[in-house]
Scaffold this active site. Structure first.
Site: not given
Length: 277
Positions: A213, A217, A233
């Site tokens: 994640w 990001y 997410d």
């Protein structure tokens, strides 16, 4: 300095996103204007944001840095995105049609500094935006004092010599920050679009304590990867009502703009929270 913005552009979304994540010592948002401290000046850079233009005020004494600062601004506000093409593509998908129609021109907020964004992403793993921002502020307060009453985000060289976990986070996460800083300081990692997205994600997930994640990001916001997709997410999974594998499968139709699809999903969730309040 005025910078024209290619329509559509949702200024409210961009300003609101940044406002929730400011580090008070470095940034602020007031009256649709983003302020950012820059080295070499006691006055901040300011960017007045509308749906049509950005009005940028360069601090006195930094005129020679105007081209560089302009590029920083373009990255932060994602001004090179072709929202007409992006919205046409995403708006054709049933799951995103309403969100695109409601808020055309969502951009992916970038980063004034890629290393700073990467550190903040690590701090934000498995905690709220508010907690992640508080931890980032502690990083600045502990390691970023300049000695003249001003603050900067600590450099990779600085954080590589510190023990970031001492600010109050899990040791593994703090060591990930230190290791990231070490790699950037040595030149082994560039947290920017200068590094191919796949290489950036691979390098990031190779650091113990940085998960998929976080890597996605960082690639999305600092690496400017328009197709980055943090499939695990929590908001995405809740909004789509599926698993990470299901989200990946659904998002295949959104390529090569999955990062922008994330913005529409997050915006829809935020709108639903406001409506429910």
């Amino acid at each position: 300095m005025r910078i024209s913005v290619r329509a559509p552009f949702d200024a409210d979304w961009m300003v609101g996103f940044l406002a929730k994540r400011v580090i008070p010592e470095l940034e602020s948002v007031r009256d649709a204007t983003y302020f950012r401290c820059v080295e070499g000046s006691e006055r901040p850079l300011s960017v007045r944001v509308t749906n049509r233009t950005l009005s940028v005020s360069i601090p006195d004494g930094l005129a020679d840095q105007a081209p560089i600062l302009k590029e920083h601004v373009r990255r932060v506000f994602d001004l090179d995105a072709d929202s007409v093409a992006i919205d046409a593509h995403l708006g054709a998908h049933p799951r995103l049609r309403a969100a695109v129609s409601r808020s055309p021109g969502l951009r992916v907020p970038g980063a004034f500094d890629g290393f700073e964004l990467a550190v903040r992403a690590i701090l934000g793993q498995q905690v709220s935006v508010a907690r992640a921002t508080a931890l980032a502020r502690m990083i600045v307060q502990r390691y970023g004092a300049t000695g003249d009453g001003r603050w900067v985000f600590p450099s990779p060289d600085c954080l590589a010599r510190q023990t970031p976990a001492e600010i109050g986070m899990p040791g593994r996460r703090g060591e990930a920050v230190r290791r990231l800083a070490e790699m950037v300081a040595r030149g082994d990692l560039a947290v920017s679009a200068a590094m191919p997205p796949n290489d950036l994600r691979k390098a990031l997930t190779g650091i113990a304590g940085i998960g998929p994640w976080t890597a996605q990001y960082i690639a999305m916001r600092a690496g400017r990867d328009a197709d980055a997709f943090p499939d695990s997410d929590w908001v995405i999974l809740k909004q789509l009502g599926t698993t990470a594998a299901g989200a990946r499968k659904m998002a295949e139709a959104w390529r090569p703009y999955r990062a922008y699809a994330v913005m529409y999903i997050w915006a829809s969730a935020a709108a639903a929270r406001v409506k429910a309040a």
